[in-house]
Each structure stands twice: as C-alpha cells, then as structure tokens.
Design a protein around this motif. Structure first.
Motif, PDB file in Angstrom:
ATOM      1  N   VAL A 128      76.422  20.752  26.973  1.00 35.26           N
ATOM      2  CA  VAL A 128      77.401  19.838  27.548  1.00 35.26           C
ATOM      3  C   VAL A 128      78.709  19.801  26.772  1.00 35.26           C
ATOM      4  N   LYS A 129      78.665  19.944  25.469  1.00 31.67           N
ATOM      5  CA  LYS A 129      79.912  19.924  24.691  1.00 31.67           C
ATOM      6  C   LYS A 129      80.746  21.160  24.961  1.00 31.67           C
ATOM      7  N   ALA A 130      80.101  22.301  25.105  1.00 31.37           N
ATOM      8  CA  ALA A 130      80.810  23.549  25.396  1.00 31.37           C
ATOM      9  C   ALA A 130      81.116  23.675  26.887  1.00 31.37           C
ATOM     10  N   GLY A 131      80.383  22.938  27.711  1.00 29.17           N
ATOM     11  CA  GLY A 131      80.595  22.978  29.147  1.00 29.17           C
ATOM     12  C   GLY A 131      80.218  24.295  29.789  1.00 29.17           C
ATOM     13  N   ARG A 132      79.148  24.907  29.285  1.00 25.97           N
ATOM     14  CA  ARG A 132      78.742  26.191  29.863  1.00 25.97           C
ATOM     15  C   ARG A 132      77.225  26.313  29.911  1.00 25.97           C
ATOM     16  N   VAL A 133      76.774  27.152  30.853  1.00 25.04           N
ATOM     17  CA  VAL A 133      75.348  27.426  30.986  1.00 25.04           C
ATOM     18  C   VAL A 133      74.933  28.340  29.831  1.00 25.04           C
ATOM     19  N   VAL A 134      73.903  27.929  29.089  1.00 31.28           N
ATOM     20  CA  VAL A 134      73.419  28.726  27.965  1.00 31.28           C
ATOM     21  C   VAL A 134      72.048  29.334  28.235  1.00 31.28           C
ATOM     22  N   PHE A 135      71.467  28.959  29.363  1.00 33.79           N
ATOM     23  CA  PHE A 135      70.128  29.437  29.693  1.00 33.79           C
ATOM     24  C   PHE A 135      69.977  29.334  31.192  1.00 33.79           C
ATOM     25  N   GLN A 136      69.555  30.420  31.806  1.00 32.41           N
ATOM     26  CA  GLN A 136      69.324  30.418  33.245  1.00 32.41           C
ATOM     27  C   GLN A 136      68.209  31.408  33.527  1.00 32.41           C
ATOM     28  N   LYS A 137      67.109  30.908  34.071  1.00 29.84           N
ATOM     29  CA  LYS A 137      65.977  31.783  34.359  1.00 29.84           C
ATOM     30  C   LYS A 137      65.322  31.402  35.671  1.00 29.84           C
ATOM     31  N   LEU A 138      64.733  32.412  36.279  1.00 29.55           N
ATOM     32  CA  LEU A 138      63.953  32.224  37.489  1.00 29.55           C
ATOM     33  C   LEU A 138      62.518  32.603  37.159  1.00 29.55           C
ATOM     34  N   TYR A 139      61.616  31.675  37.334  1.00 23.05           N
ATOM     35  CA  TYR A 139      60.203  31.885  37.044  1.00 23.05           C
ATOM     36  C   TYR A 139      59.436  31.918  38.362  1.00 23.05           C
ATOM     37  N   THR A 140      58.376  32.685  38.394  1.00 21.37           N
ATOM     38  CA  THR A 140      57.452  32.608  39.516  1.00 21.37           C
ATOM     39  C   THR A 140      56.113  32.163  38.962  1.00 21.37           C
ATOM     40  N   PHE A 141      55.413  31.386  39.757  1.00 23.66           N
ATOM     41  CA  PHE A 141      54.056  31.023  39.357  1.00 23.66           C
ATOM     42  C   PHE A 141      53.167  31.018  40.581  1.00 23.66           C
ATOM     43  N   ARG A 142      51.935  31.378  40.338  1.00 23.94           N
ATOM     44  CA  ARG A 142      50.953  31.514  41.417  1.00 23.94           C
ATOM     45  C   ARG A 142      50.157  30.233  41.559  1.00 23.94           C
ATOM     46  N   GLY A 143      49.951  29.876  42.798  1.00 26.01           N
ATOM     47  CA  GLY A 143      49.098  28.732  43.085  1.00 26.01           C
ATOM     48  C   GLY A 143      49.883  27.467  43.347  1.00 26.01           C
ATOM     49  N   ASP A 144      49.242  26.583  44.055  1.00 25.49           N
ATOM     50  CA  ASP A 144      49.806  25.277  44.347  1.00 25.49           C
ATOM     51  C   ASP A 144      48.742  24.235  44.035  1.00 25.49           C
ATOM     52  N   THR A 145      48.351  24.244  42.760  1.00 27.09           N
ATOM     53  CA  THR A 145      47.348  23.308  42.268  1.00 27.09           C
ATOM     54  C   THR A 145      47.929  22.557  41.078  1.00 27.09           C
ATOM     55  N   ASP A 146      47.291  21.465  40.704  1.00 32.83           N
ATOM     56  CA  ASP A 146      47.745  20.725  39.529  1.00 32.83           C
ATOM     57  C   ASP A 146      47.776  21.635  38.306  1.00 32.83           C
ATOM     58  N   GLU A 147      46.757  22.456  38.141  1.00 31.25           N
ATOM     59  CA  GLU A 147      46.680  23.353  36.976  1.00 31.25           C
ATOM     60  C   GLU A 147      47.817  24.377  36.989  1.00 31.25           C
ATOM     61  N   ALA A 148      48.123  24.949  38.134  1.00 32.12           N
ATOM     62  CA  ALA A 148      49.217  25.924  38.230  1.00 32.12           C
ATOM     63  C   ALA A 148      50.546  25.280  37.839  1.00 32.12           C
ATOM     64  N   TRP A 149      50.765  24.071  38.305  1.00 31.08           N
ATOM     65  CA  TRP A 149      52.001  23.356  37.976  1.00 31.08           C
ATOM     66  C   TRP A 149      52.049  23.024  36.478  1.00 31.08           C
ATOM     67  N   ARG A 150      50.911  22.605  35.907  1.00 30.53           N
ATOM     68  CA  ARG A 150      50.875  22.280  34.462  1.00 30.53           C
ATOM     69  C   ARG A 150      51.186  23.506  33.625  1.00 30.53           C
ATOM     70  N   GLN A 151      50.612  24.636  33.983  1.00 24.48           N
ATOM     71  CA  GLN A 151      50.862  25.868  33.224  1.00 24.48           C
ATOM     72  C   GLN A 151      52.324  26.285  33.337  1.00 24.48           C
ATOM     73  N   ALA A 152      52.891  26.178  34.527  1.00 25.28           N
ATOM     74  CA  ALA A 152      54.298  26.528  34.711  1.00 25.28           C
ATOM     75  C   ALA A 152      55.186  25.610  33.872  1.00 25.28           C
ATOM     76  N   GLU A 153      54.930  24.331  33.913  1.00 28.54           N
ATOM     77  CA  GLU A 153      55.729  23.370  33.138  1.00 28.54           C
ATOM     78  C   GLU A 153      55.641  23.643  31.652  1.00 28.54           C
TER      79      GLU A 153
END
Length: 166
Positions: A128-153
């Motif tokens: 925020v002080k520099a006003g620029r994006v320092v990290f930008q990533k696109l992740y994919t994760f398999r599944g639509d379960t609580d466990e899949a979401w926990r692992q992705a997070e």
C-alpha cells in the motif's frame, strides 16, 4: 561465472521492512478484503449456501494463518459503505483505506468454480505504501469440499507470507 546479487534484493528489502516494523514494536499490518466467489460449473443443485459458508471459513482461516506467529498483524480498513468489498476499479480506494488502517499489505482475490472438480483462486497482494501489486497468482484446486478449501487456503496463506513488503 559471476555472482548476480539482484535476486537477493527483494529479500533484503523484506528483511529491512521487518526490521523497521520490529523496531517500531509491531508486526507489519495486512488488510484482507473478503474474496469474491462465482460459479459457472452448471451443476444442477444450488450450492450457494455451501459456497458462502466455505468462503466465510476460508477468509477467517486466512486471517488467522497470516497473523499466526506474529509475522503479520491483521488490520480492518474502514470503507463507506461498509464492509470493504472488491469491485471493478476499487483496488486503489481499498489500498488507501488499508493504508489509513495501518496496513503495509492489502490482500484481495476471488474464487471461481469452473467445473464440478476444478476451482481457481486469484490472489493479489498490494504494497500500500508503494501503491503497486507485489504478488499476483492464479491457483487451481480440485474438489468442492471443506477439506479442499482448507488445503487451498493453507497453501495460499503460506505463499502470501513469503511476499516482500515495500
């Protein structure tokens, strides 16, 4: 072969920022804006309530994991109208609100369910002080379960913790 010191510069900047924050007595601040969620999987059953619950748990766990160990301090920006949300073109306003709340970093993102088994999470971190994006990533994760979401997070939180701060 000559040594090239340039890859180490971001790490040195990160350490310098942490040293400055440590001397000030507090960890660097991070503001986390609730991620957006969309589903274009075309599944016949309405899963809106499940996805909202998983997204809420995801965001709570992300805040907890980023603050664990005292490496970052989670701050809450003030937006009018509240709460702060990610909308088209709103990142500069969110970064300013985060800065006013004492954040060094702003985390924004979204999750998109593209099929029955595949979801994508796009994450950006703004210094925020520099006003620029320092990290930008696109992740994919398999599944639509609580466990899949926990692992992705958990994986995403670990990645964010490696972001250099300006």
């Amino acid at each position: 072969m000559a040594l090239r010191p340039f890859p180490f510069l971001p790490a040195l900047a990160f350490l310098a920022t942490l040293a400055g924050a440590a001397s000030a007595g507090e960890a660097p601040g991070v503001a986390i804006i609730d991620f957006t969620y969309s589903d274009s999987s075309g599944e016949p059953r309405d899963q809106t309530a499940e996805h909202q619950a998983r997204l809420k748990a995801f965001m709570a766990a992300l805040a907890t994991d980023l603050a664990a160990g005292g490496r970052l301090r989670v701050v809450t920006p003030h937006c009018d109208p509240a709460p702060c949300t990610l909308t088209a073109g709103a990142v500069p306003e969110l970064a300013e609100a985060a800065k006013q709340a004492g954040a060094d970093l702003l985390v924004v993102g979204g999750i998109h369910k593209m099929s029955t088994l595949v979801q994508m999470a796009k994450v950006e971190v703004v210094a925020v002080k520099a006003g620029r994006v320092v990290f930008q990533k696109l992740y994919t994760f398999r599944g639509d379960t609580d466990e899949a979401w926990r692992q992705a997070e958990s994986f995403i939180a670990g990645q964010i913790l490696t972001v250099p701060q300006d």
